[in-house]
Design a protein around this motif. Structure first.
Motif, PDB file in Angstrom:
ATOM      1  N   VAL A   1       8.033  -4.623  -7.437  1.00 50.34           N
ATOM      2  CA  VAL A   1       7.890  -5.192  -6.092  1.00 50.34           C
ATOM      3  C   VAL A   1       8.596  -6.544  -6.073  1.00 50.34           C
ATOM      4  O   VAL A   1       8.354  -7.396  -6.926  1.00 50.34           O
ATOM      5  N   MET A   2       9.471  -6.705  -5.084  1.00 50.91           N
ATOM      6  CA  MET A   2      10.309  -7.918  -5.078  1.00 50.91           C
ATOM      7  C   MET A   2      10.102  -8.712  -3.788  1.00 50.91           C
ATOM      8  O   MET A   2      10.128  -8.169  -2.687  1.00 50.91           O
ATOM      9  N   ILE A   3       9.919 -10.007  -3.956  1.00 56.31           N
ATOM     10  CA  ILE A   3       9.672 -10.908  -2.824  1.00 56.31           C
ATOM     11  C   ILE A   3      10.963 -11.668  -2.510  1.00 56.31           C
ATOM     12  O   ILE A   3      11.525 -12.310  -3.392  1.00 56.31           O
ATOM     13  N   PRO A   4      11.441 -11.592  -1.259  1.00 56.39           N
ATOM     14  CA  PRO A   4      12.717 -12.246  -0.930  1.00 56.39           C
ATOM     15  C   PRO A   4      12.591 -13.696  -0.464  1.00 56.39           C
ATOM     16  O   PRO A   4      11.527 -14.116   0.007  1.00 56.39           O
ATOM     17  N   LEU A   5      13.678 -14.424  -0.595  1.00 56.37           N
ATOM     18  CA  LEU A   5      13.879 -15.749  -0.010  1.00 56.37           C
ATOM     19  C   LEU A   5      12.836 -16.800  -0.416  1.00 56.37           C
ATOM     20  O   LEU A   5      12.460 -17.663   0.375  1.00 56.37           O
ATOM     21  N   VAL A   6      12.391 -16.707  -1.631  1.00 56.68           N
ATOM     22  CA  VAL A   6      11.427 -17.693  -2.130  1.00 56.68           C
ATOM     23  C   VAL A   6      12.139 -19.011  -2.399  1.00 56.68           C
ATOM     24  O   VAL A   6      13.220 -19.024  -2.980  1.00 56.68           O
TER      25      VAL A   6
ATOM     26  N   GLU B   1      -1.441 -11.568  -3.687  1.00 57.47           N
ATOM     27  CA  GLU B   1      -1.578 -10.582  -2.601  1.00 57.47           C
ATOM     28  C   GLU B   1      -1.184  -9.181  -3.081  1.00 57.47           C
ATOM     29  O   GLU B   1      -1.887  -8.202  -2.851  1.00 57.47           O
ATOM     30  N   VAL B   2      -0.014  -9.130  -3.755  1.00 55.47           N
ATOM     31  CA  VAL B   2       0.514  -7.829  -4.194  1.00 55.47           C
ATOM     32  C   VAL B   2      -0.450  -7.206  -5.207  1.00 55.47           C
ATOM     33  O   VAL B   2      -0.801  -6.026  -5.103  1.00 55.47           O
ATOM     34  N   VAL B   3      -0.876  -8.018  -6.166  1.00 56.05           N
ATOM     35  CA  VAL B   3      -1.773  -7.485  -7.205  1.00 56.05           C
ATOM     36  C   VAL B   3      -3.048  -6.953  -6.558  1.00 56.05           C
ATOM     37  O   VAL B   3      -3.518  -5.852  -6.874  1.00 56.05           O
TER      38      VAL B   3
ATOM     39  N   GLU C   1      -3.999  -3.109  -6.867  1.00 53.49           N
ATOM     40  CA  GLU C   1      -5.203  -2.728  -7.617  1.00 53.49           C
ATOM     41  C   GLU C   1      -6.191  -1.988  -6.718  1.00 53.49           C
ATOM     42  O   GLU C   1      -6.873  -1.067  -7.154  1.00 53.49           O
ATOM     43  N   THR C   2      -6.248  -2.416  -5.446  1.00 55.27           N
ATOM     44  CA  THR C   2      -7.126  -1.712  -4.511  1.00 55.27           C
ATOM     45  C   THR C   2      -6.716  -0.245  -4.412  1.00 55.27           C
ATOM     46  O   THR C   2      -7.533   0.670  -4.509  1.00 55.27           O
TER      47      THR C   2
ATOM     48  N   ARG D   1       0.841  -1.202   0.000  1.00 53.59           N
ATOM     49  CA  ARG D   1       0.000   0.000   0.000  1.00 53.59           C
ATOM     50  C   ARG D   1       0.882   1.261   0.000  1.00 53.59           C
ATOM     51  O   ARG D   1       0.663   2.190  -0.770  1.00 53.59           O
ATOM     52  N   ALA D   2       1.898   1.251   0.856  1.00 56.75           N
ATOM     53  CA  ALA D   2       2.790   2.419   0.931  1.00 56.75           C
ATOM     54  C   ALA D   2       3.463   2.667  -0.421  1.00 56.75           C
ATOM     55  O   ALA D   2       3.589   3.816  -0.868  1.00 56.75           O
ATOM     56  N   ILE D   3       3.862   1.606  -1.089  1.00 60.47           N
ATOM     57  CA  ILE D   3       4.524   1.744  -2.402  1.00 60.47           C
ATOM     58  C   ILE D   3       3.572   2.416  -3.394  1.00 60.47           C
ATOM     59  O   ILE D   3       3.927   3.386  -4.075  1.00 60.47           O
ATOM     60  N   PHE D   4       2.343   1.925  -3.454  1.00 61.47           N
ATOM     61  CA  PHE D   4       1.449   2.429  -4.502  1.00 61.47           C
ATOM     62  C   PHE D   4       0.859   3.789  -4.158  1.00 61.47           C
ATOM     63  O   PHE D   4       0.590   4.592  -5.057  1.00 61.47           O
TER      64      PHE D   4
END
Ligand code: PEP
Ligand code: MG
Length: 878
Positions: free
Chosen positions: A707-712, A724-726, A730-731, A687-690
């Motif tokens: 947006v980058m997801i770590p340690l996958v 989740e991110v989308v 979008e919200t 939310r803060a990013i968008f």
């Protein structure tokens, strides 16, 4: 059969510049200068191959003696002088010269051939008895020190005792002769003998020069400079010309351009009425060559203007011939100029860049040659700190500005102690009367070097510049007292362990810790060079930056976006940290949400700064990565403070801390695992990013959030997180009625992720290899604990460099290659980069280019390094 000896002299040489591997740098340079018709005293060079045979067989190879005899006869014929002859004595120098220069590491013997008979003959021939006996005095000491291994301080002490209040120059001829006997007595007292037969002197001196290739200091130098052990040194035997024959004689060292700034024009020092060793050893403070240069004493330009002109012409010819800045040694003997050496001059990083760029402008080299001449890593040195102009400073002494950059540390007088301080993580400034090759190890780990004696070409100055270390030399106001471990500078007493700051750019020595600034690198030669680099590089360079200030700096250094923003760094701001702690310690979802609401504006504001600084360029923001307990206190007093601040009981906080504790946090509840188990944290961040992106976009700037997801480790982890991110993105876009397009990707930092890259790539727009974690996970050691065993591994030769600093192409490289290939096969539009430390490591960059990655991302100050390395990779230089 091999040929072991190559002669030069009379305008014609058996060798040339191309034969550097065989004749060493010095031998090849002497041959080339001879071929160019420059005034070089004749002589011959024994090859580097002989050095290898000498060590293998513990002696000279068969046939060497005969070749030397022939070369010596030729030399004697050329000069009509003979070794050991009374009437026309030949004196020679015996000097080392490896293919890759190792300044000051190996030995030299001058004035060889002197004994009681030839000294008397030389006095008659030259009509200058003082000169003859002074040369003899020097020879006995040098032979005793270098060939017989009797420390030169024993000769120096004997000389001091003999002279009393006077200097050698004040002695009468008879006294000089007596002093020579006294020095021979030092040799006898040490149980050795001074050989009177010059041929015997010569063969022992040749052996001594070979042996000096194998000393501890020379081996250490080779190890730290990556020079192979097998290269060997050549030995050049050359007719002596004498710089100590009165006022129209002298000796010096000159550079064709300033080795500190790169400025075009003769730069160097000379000493009237002296021999070469006097300049290099830093025993007398030399005078400048050019009148315009700063320095003490009469310049060569003033003292011998014609010689100065001739020297300048020869230097320009040599530079034009070699297409590079040259470092030459010369001797003037009763008005006649001789060149004794030419080699590519060592220079600071700043000078290297300026010289390369200027030479392109002058048509001496082309852009690609200019690029190839600069080591990418050296650019980091250009970004060395300087003293802040507004800093309060108390200057206690002034010396010569030998190697730029400011350094601050505790005063230490002995090299071994520098290492002890270094092991305790304490910065030091090594303070010496003068340095010698024994000090190399200490110089390597000290922050800076300060010497009371010596000039711009003294050992300390040359070595420090090579290392890119701030250094002040020739600081004659300093009185160093080793026994009491202190120095005086005027009225100030500075003791071991006290802090000082030195400025290698101005020569100032300051009391205490003085404020410094990072170097300003904008504009000028580096920009030009990096422009040429960008035109050839294929890999793009981004920066790892977490604040607007860092991002702006990175952009100024040429970063084409942010490849990694570590959002956790933002949480260490006091307000954010307090809210974060409340969030982690919350018992119920409502209070957790309230705490997150307090973090949100702080995060948003920081993202705004990043987006603004990177207007038009991509910004990759990584969602929270470290384990949550990193945000919590671990000392008892902090626990009670925080319990009070948060309004909870101390024992309740202890209980929560215990619950969060992990045996191995690096492999624990971190990265995407936090996102899976506590999704509200990631939701708040997205939310803060968008919201930030909308704000900056609304203000007319171009925003490209990633947006980058770590340690996958599992495709499904990314699948869920992507959704989740989308959803959140979008919200927010819906709420605000607009926003930028965006990408979602993942770090590849676990071996499993690299292996399953094909599956993972279905949910990713980009991959960014986190080679820090990927290296620790592949090796199976922790980044935090590596210090416990790595020094032993390094000492034993198991690991030459830390794989966290220099990329492990052999092992981790395979995972990067597999991950890239499988990822791209599943998703041809996948963008692939690296954001671990290796994004600024030339070894890594060479490999990432080869594997076909799109970009690397590194800390702001390494952006120039990476840009140049990317060009080197494209030019096949890595
Ligand atoms: C990495 O692991 O390479 C990386 C960039 O992430 P961090 O160093 O923050 O773990
Ligand atoms: Mg990582």
């Amino acid at each position: 059969m091999s040929r072991y000896v190559y002669s030069f002299g009379d305008g014609k040489a058996d060798g040339s510049a191309e034969m550097k591997a065989l004749l060493g740098g010095k031998g090849a340079g002497l041959a080339e200068m001879t071929n160019l018709g420059l005034p070089v005293p004749p002589g011959f060079t024994i090859t580097t191959e002989v050095c290898g045979l000498f060590f293998r067989d513990d002696g000279w190879p068969e046939g060497l003696q005969e070749e030397i005899d022939v070369a010596l006869e030729t030399l004697e014929g050329r000069l009509d002088k003979r070794l050991g002859d009374h009437d026309r004595p030949l004196l020679v120098s015996v000097r080392s010269g490896a293919a890759v220069s190792m300044p000051g590491m190996m030995d030299t013997v001058l004035n060889l051939g002197l004994n009681d008979t030839t000294a008397a003959g030389l006095a008659e021939l030259s009509g200058d008895a003082r000169f003859a006996w002074d040369s003899y005095r020097r020879f006995v000491t040098m032979y005793g020190d270098v060939v017989l291994g009797i420390h030169y301080t024993r000769f120096a002490r004997a000389e001091e005792d003999f002279c009393g209040d006077r200097t050698v120059r004040d002695l009468s001829i008879d006294e000089l002769k007596e002093l020579v006997e006294r020095l021979k007595q030092v040799i006898a007292d040490a149980g050795s003998a001074f050989p009177t037969d010059p041929k015997e002197q010569l063969s022992h001196a040749i052996d001594a020069v070979f042996n000096s290739y194998n000393t501890h200091r020379a081996r250490y130098y080779r190890k730290t400079h990556g020079i192979p052990e097998t290269a060997g040194t050549a030995v050049s035997v050359q007719a002596m010309v004498f710089g100590n024959m009165g006022g129209d004689s002298g000796t010096g060292v000159g550079f064709t351009r300033n080795p500190k700034s790169g400025e075009n024009g003769v730069f160097g020092e000379w000493l009237p009425n002296a021999q070469g060793e006097d300049v290099v050893a830093g025993i007398r403070t030399p005078h400048p060559i050019s009148q315009a240069a700063k320095g003490e004493g009469i310049s060569l330009e003033q003292a011998l203007p014609d010689t100065y002109e001739a020297l300048g012409d020869m230097m320009r010819r040599l530079e034009a011939h070699y297409h590079d800045m040259q470092d030459i040694e010369f001797t003037i003997s009763q008005g006649t100029l001789y060149l004794l050496q030419t080699r590519t001059g060592k220079r600071t990083a700043m000078a290297a860049v300026r010289i390369a760029v200027d030479m392109v402008g002058e048509g001496l080299i082309d852009e690609e040659q200019a690029l190839s001449r600069i080591q990418p890593k050296s650019l980091e040195m250009m970004l060395r700190p300087v003293i802040s102009p507004s800093a309060k400073k108390k200057v206690i002494a002034h010396g010569l500005d030998a190697s730029p950059g400011a350094a601050c540390g505790r005063v230490v007088f002995h090299s071994a102690e520098v290492q002890e301080y270094f092991d305790r993580d304490e910065p030091t400034v090594l303070v010496r009367v003068e340095t010698s090759p024994e000090d190399i190890q200490g110089m390597t780990v000290a922050q800076g070097i300060l010497t009371a004696r010596g000039g711009q070409t003294s050992h300390a100055a040359v070595v420090a510049r090579g290392m890119g270390k701030p250094c002040v030399v020739g600081c004659t106001e300093l009185h160093v007292d080793y026994s009491r471990e202190l120095f005086y500078a005027g009225d100030t007493v500075v003791r071991k362990g006290d802090w000082i700051t030195i400025d290698g750019g101005t020569g100032e020595v300051m009391e205490g810790q003085v404020d410094m600034l990072s170097a300003d690198t904008e504009g000028g030669a580096m920009d030009k060079l990096l422009g040429w680099a960008d035109a050839r590089a294929r890999l793009q360079v981004r920066a790892n930056a977490d604040t607007g200030v860092d991002a702006a700096r990175a952009r100024g250094l040429g970063a084409m976006g942010i490849g990694l923003c570590r959002t956790e760094h933002m949480f260490f701001q006091p307000d954010a940290l307090r809210a974060m702690r409340r969030m982690i310690l919350a018992d119920d979802p409502q209070s957790r949400q309230r705490a997150l609401q307090d973090v949100l504006p702080i995060q948003r504001e920081m993202f705004v700064e990043l987006f603004e600084a990177m207007d038009g360029l991509p910004v990759t923001i990584r969602l929270l990565d470290p384990p949550l307990h990193e945000f919590l206190p671990n000392r008892d007093e902090d626990v009670s403070d925080i319990a009070k601040e948060l309004g909870i009981r101390v024992d309740a906080l202890h209980a929560r801390l215990e619950a969060l504790e992990e045996a191995n946090p690096m492999l624990g509840h971190r990265g995407v695992r936090v996102g899976i188990t506590t999704p509200e944290v990631y939701r708040m961040q997205v939310r803060a990013i968008f919201e930030a992106a909308y704000e900056v976009h609304r203000d007319g700037k171009e925003v490209h959030p990633e947006v980058m997801i770590p340690l996958v480790a599992m495709p499904e982890e990314l699948h869920r997180m992507r959704e989740e991110v989308v959803q959140t993105a979008e919200t927010v876009i819906g709420e605000y009625g607009g926003g930028p397009s965006y990408h979602i990707g993942t770090m590849i930092e676990l071996p499993r992720a690299a292996l399953l890259a094909g599956e993972i790539a279905k949910y990713a727009d980009f991959f960014s290899f986190g080679t820090n974690d990927l290296t620790q996970m592949t090796y199976g050691f922790s980044r935090d604990d590596m210090g416990k065993f790595f020094p032993d591994y390094q000492r034993l030769g198991l690991l030459p460099d830390s794989p966290l600093a220099v990329f492990d192409v052999q092992g981790v490289g395979q995972l990067v290659q597999i991950g890239t290939e499988r990822g791209r096969a599943a998703n041809p539009r996948l963008k692939v980069g690296v954001c671990g430390e290796h994004g600024g490591d030339p070894t890594g960059i060479g490999f990432f280019h080869q594997v076909g990655l799109d970009y690397v991302s590194c800390s702001p100050y390494r952006v120039p390094v990476a840009r140049l390395a990317a060009a080197h990779a494209a030019l096949g230089l890595l």
